[in-house]
Motif scaffolding. Sequence first.
Motif, PDB file in Angstrom:
ATOM      1  N   PRO A 139       0.806  -1.215   0.000  1.00  0.00           N
ATOM      2  CA  PRO A 139       0.000   0.000   0.000  1.00  0.00           C
ATOM      3  C   PRO A 139       0.848   1.279   0.000  1.00  0.00           C
ATOM      4  O   PRO A 139       0.308   2.356  -0.220  1.00  0.00           O
ATOM      5  CB  PRO A 139      -0.795  -0.105   1.303  1.00  0.00           C
ATOM      6  N   CYS A 140       2.142   1.146   0.246  1.00  0.00           N
ATOM      7  CA  CYS A 140       2.930   2.366   0.411  1.00  0.00           C
ATOM      8  C   CYS A 140       3.245   3.069  -0.907  1.00  0.00           C
ATOM      9  O   CYS A 140       2.943   4.240  -1.070  1.00  0.00           O
ATOM     10  CB  CYS A 140       4.191   2.065   1.202  1.00  0.00           C
ATOM     11  N   HIS A 141       3.877   2.339  -1.839  1.00  0.00           N
ATOM     12  CA  HIS A 141       4.182   2.965  -3.124  1.00  0.00           C
ATOM     13  C   HIS A 141       3.762   2.067  -4.276  1.00  0.00           C
ATOM     14  O   HIS A 141       4.376   2.073  -5.343  1.00  0.00           O
ATOM     15  CB  HIS A 141       5.670   3.300  -3.232  1.00  0.00           C
ATOM     16  N   GLY A 142       2.752   1.232  -4.008  1.00  0.00           N
ATOM     17  CA  GLY A 142       2.216   0.389  -5.078  1.00  0.00           C
ATOM     18  C   GLY A 142       3.152  -0.707  -5.557  1.00  0.00           C
ATOM     19  O   GLY A 142       3.048  -1.161  -6.700  1.00  0.00           O
ATOM     20  N   GLY A 143       4.034  -1.174  -4.712  1.00  0.00           N
ATOM     21  CA  GLY A 143       4.897  -2.289  -5.084  1.00  0.00           C
ATOM     22  C   GLY A 143       4.062  -3.551  -5.246  1.00  0.00           C
ATOM     23  O   GLY A 143       3.076  -3.744  -4.546  1.00  0.00           O
ATOM     24  N   ARG A 144       4.436  -4.402  -6.231  1.00  0.00           N
ATOM     25  CA  ARG A 144       3.673  -5.631  -6.439  1.00  0.00           C
ATOM     26  C   ARG A 144       4.586  -6.826  -6.621  1.00  0.00           C
ATOM     27  O   ARG A 144       5.720  -6.700  -7.098  1.00  0.00           O
ATOM     28  CB  ARG A 144       2.771  -5.480  -7.666  1.00  0.00           C
ATOM     29  N   PHE A 145       4.058  -7.985  -6.208  1.00  0.00           N
ATOM     30  CA  PHE A 145       4.809  -9.230  -6.312  1.00  0.00           C
ATOM     31  C   PHE A 145       3.863 -10.316  -6.800  1.00  0.00           C
ATOM     32  O   PHE A 145       2.695 -10.352  -6.426  1.00  0.00           O
ATOM     33  CB  PHE A 145       5.351  -9.640  -4.936  1.00  0.00           C
ATOM     34  N   GLU A 146       4.402 -11.200  -7.628  1.00  0.00           N
ATOM     35  CA  GLU A 146       3.611 -12.359  -8.053  1.00  0.00           C
ATOM     36  C   GLU A 146       3.414 -13.286  -6.864  1.00  0.00           C
ATOM     37  O   GLU A 146       4.050 -13.131  -5.829  1.00  0.00           O
ATOM     38  CB  GLU A 146       4.357 -13.123  -9.168  1.00  0.00           C
ATOM     39  N   LYS A 147       2.567 -14.289  -7.094  1.00  0.00           N
ATOM     40  CA  LYS A 147       2.275 -15.227  -6.019  1.00  0.00           C
ATOM     41  C   LYS A 147       3.551 -15.870  -5.439  1.00  0.00           C
ATOM     42  O   LYS A 147       3.669 -16.060  -4.236  1.00  0.00           O
ATOM     43  CB  LYS A 147       1.334 -16.317  -6.540  1.00  0.00           C
ATOM     44  N   ASP A 148       4.511 -16.180  -6.302  1.00  0.00           N
ATOM     45  CA  ASP A 148       5.733 -16.801  -5.801  1.00  0.00           C
ATOM     46  C   ASP A 148       6.697 -15.779  -5.201  1.00  0.00           C
ATOM     47  O   ASP A 148       7.821 -16.110  -4.853  1.00  0.00           O
ATOM     48  CB  ASP A 148       6.427 -17.597  -6.908  1.00  0.00           C
ATOM     49  N   GLY A 149       6.254 -14.535  -5.099  1.00  0.00           N
ATOM     50  CA  GLY A 149       7.053 -13.522  -4.428  1.00  0.00           C
ATOM     51  C   GLY A 149       7.946 -12.711  -5.356  1.00  0.00           C
ATOM     52  O   GLY A 149       8.620 -11.783  -4.919  1.00  0.00           O
ATOM     53  N   VAL A 150       7.952 -13.056  -6.636  1.00  0.00           N
ATOM     54  CA  VAL A 150       8.813 -12.321  -7.562  1.00  0.00           C
ATOM     55  C   VAL A 150       8.242 -10.923  -7.821  1.00  0.00           C
ATOM     56  O   VAL A 150       7.054 -10.774  -8.093  1.00  0.00           O
ATOM     57  CB  VAL A 150       8.993 -13.096  -8.891  1.00  0.00           C
ATOM     58  N   ASN A 151       9.096  -9.923  -7.708  1.00  0.00           N
ATOM     59  CA  ASN A 151       8.645  -8.539  -7.874  1.00  0.00           C
ATOM     60  C   ASN A 151       8.210  -8.260  -9.305  1.00  0.00           C
ATOM     61  O   ASN A 151       8.794  -8.771 -10.253  1.00  0.00           O
ATOM     62  CB  ASN A 151       9.755  -7.574  -7.460  1.00  0.00           C
ATOM     63  N   VAL A 152       7.165  -7.453  -9.412  1.00  0.00           N
ATOM     64  CA  VAL A 152       6.657  -7.092 -10.736  1.00  0.00           C
ATOM     65  C   VAL A 152       7.464  -5.922 -11.259  1.00  0.00           C
ATOM     66  O   VAL A 152       7.587  -4.889 -10.583  1.00  0.00           O
ATOM     67  CB  VAL A 152       5.157  -6.721 -10.653  1.00  0.00           C
ATOM     68  N   ALA A 153       8.020  -6.070 -12.451  1.00  0.00           N
ATOM     69  CA  ALA A 153       8.841  -5.017 -13.023  1.00  0.00           C
ATOM     70  C   ALA A 153       8.029  -3.737 -13.179  1.00  0.00           C
ATOM     71  O   ALA A 153       6.823  -3.789 -13.435  1.00  0.00           O
ATOM     72  CB  ALA A 153       9.386  -5.468 -14.374  1.00  0.00           C
ATOM     73  N   GLY A 154       8.687  -2.620 -12.997  1.00  0.00           N
ATOM     74  CA  GLY A 154       7.997  -1.351 -13.162  1.00  0.00           C
ATOM     75  C   GLY A 154       7.368  -0.859 -11.856  1.00  0.00           C
ATOM     76  O   GLY A 154       6.826   0.232 -11.807  1.00  0.00           O
ATOM     77  N   THR A 155       7.418  -1.658 -10.794  1.00  0.00           N
ATOM     78  CA  THR A 155       6.985  -1.191  -9.481  1.00  0.00           C
ATOM     79  C   THR A 155       8.261  -1.015  -8.633  1.00  0.00           C
ATOM     80  O   THR A 155       9.305  -1.589  -8.968  1.00  0.00           O
ATOM     81  CB  THR A 155       5.986  -2.164  -8.822  1.00  0.00           C
ATOM     82  N   PRO A 156       8.188  -0.228  -7.560  1.00  0.00           N
ATOM     83  CA  PRO A 156       9.431   0.126  -6.868  1.00  0.00           C
ATOM     84  C   PRO A 156      10.328  -1.017  -6.353  1.00  0.00           C
ATOM     85  O   PRO A 156      11.545  -0.882  -6.410  1.00  0.00           O
ATOM     86  CB  PRO A 156       8.953   0.999  -5.698  1.00  0.00           C
ATOM     87  N   PRO A 157       9.802  -2.138  -5.872  1.00  0.00           N
ATOM     88  CA  PRO A 157      10.722  -3.155  -5.335  1.00  0.00           C
ATOM     89  C   PRO A 157      11.638  -3.709  -6.419  1.00  0.00           C
ATOM     90  O   PRO A 157      11.230  -3.858  -7.567  1.00  0.00           O
ATOM     91  CB  PRO A 157       9.793  -4.258  -4.811  1.00  0.00           C
ATOM     92  N   THR A 158      12.869  -4.023  -6.060  1.00  0.00           N
ATOM     93  CA  THR A 158      13.820  -4.509  -7.058  1.00  0.00           C
ATOM     94  C   THR A 158      14.234  -5.949  -6.813  1.00  0.00           C
ATOM     95  O   THR A 158      15.077  -6.485  -7.523  1.00  0.00           O
ATOM     96  CB  THR A 158      15.094  -3.642  -7.069  1.00  0.00           C
ATOM     97  N   ARG A 159      13.714  -6.560  -5.762  1.00  0.00           N
ATOM     98  CA  ARG A 159      13.978  -7.994  -5.607  1.00  0.00           C
ATOM     99  C   ARG A 159      12.748  -8.683  -5.015  1.00  0.00           C
ATOM    100  O   ARG A 159      11.870  -8.016  -4.475  1.00  0.00           O
ATOM    101  CB  ARG A 159      15.233  -8.241  -4.759  1.00  0.00           C
ATOM    102  N   PRO A 160      12.705 -10.012  -5.124  1.00  0.00           N
ATOM    103  CA  PRO A 160      11.527 -10.749  -4.647  1.00  0.00           C
ATOM    104  C   PRO A 160      11.363 -10.677  -3.128  1.00  0.00           C
ATOM    105  O   PRO A 160      12.311 -10.326  -2.419  1.00  0.00           O
ATOM    106  CB  PRO A 160      11.820 -12.204  -5.051  1.00  0.00           C
TER     107      PRO A 160
END
Lengths: 158, 167
Positions: free
Chosen positions: B124-145
């Motif tokens: 909820p903070c900056h719209g970071g997203r991760f797939e079910k297996d925890g892999v970060n969605v490209a184009g959102t702020p997180p850079t690792r799973p």
Amino acid sequence: MKWTMQDIDTYLQAKEYVDTAVIPLIPIDLKEDVKQKVSMGTFISTMADAIERQFKGRVLLFPAFTYIKNQPLEKRKSELIDWDRHVYEQGFKHVVYLTADGDWKQVEDELPDMLVWLPALPFENMEDRYLKQMIDQQMKQIIPLLTNKWQSEPKQRP
Amino acid sequence: MSSEKEHRVSRRQFLTYTLTGVGGFMAAGIALPLTRFALDPALEGGDEQEMVAVASVDELTEEPQRFDYSFEQEDAWHTSEVTQTAWLYLDGDEVVALSPVCTHLGCTVDWDSNEDFPNQFFCPCHGGRFEKDGVNVAGTPPTRPLDVYEMEVRDGTVYLGRPISRD
Ligand code: FES
């Protein structure tokens, strides 16, 4: 993030992501209802920690704004407005004042940003597991307050 | 080589020494935790974080579920009760245990909580997203799973240890 050396480093490096200040408002009073004041303070600190944990990356939790309970409300209000102005000018577009002290409700409309007033729950002797449940329940109310606030425009200061 | 002269301590030097002394002492205070930290991996072998029973395998489904658990943590000064959360789900027969801590700046992520992004972990903070297996969605702020917990399944019970970061 907390007001600690470790977290402040993160903050300084990621300022553009940290736009929300949480300021706990905690009264001190050794004359009347001392225990009730202590309980209130503990409750608010606990909730402040829970909020910080949930929103660590976007929120900076400040040390409590602490005041003598019988100090005139007008005086502390204007001090709080000074705090608000300081953090706002430093880039905190959202400021949340977190308290269990009902006094603040009387001046809610005169405060520059969002007052979150929680009725103090006495949890001194609560078992850990109930304490956890209680914090979770409170958080269910608080989380949307913040996420909705982030959806809306920051309040302008005069 | 060393003469009387060099050993004589002037007042200013004394002051300097004293200040260094204090500074040195303070530095020692700061260095201490760093040393501990540096030694930590070496100590790890004999002193692993204990595995904590978190859930029974029966409770798990393909859909990630949130489990909160607490355990006692000891550091040099005191023992404290720590509460942790894990997202658990089944991938075939495999149990997957993900940490809820967003790898961007540390907010707590939630599963399937945003209408626009079903079946993802959402921050909820900056719209970071991760797939079910925890892999970060490209184009959102997180850079690792999302981190995965060290995990063990014994007699139908899931035990978790420390979170391990993946790159
Ligand atoms: S902390 Fe999760 S997106 Fe920034």
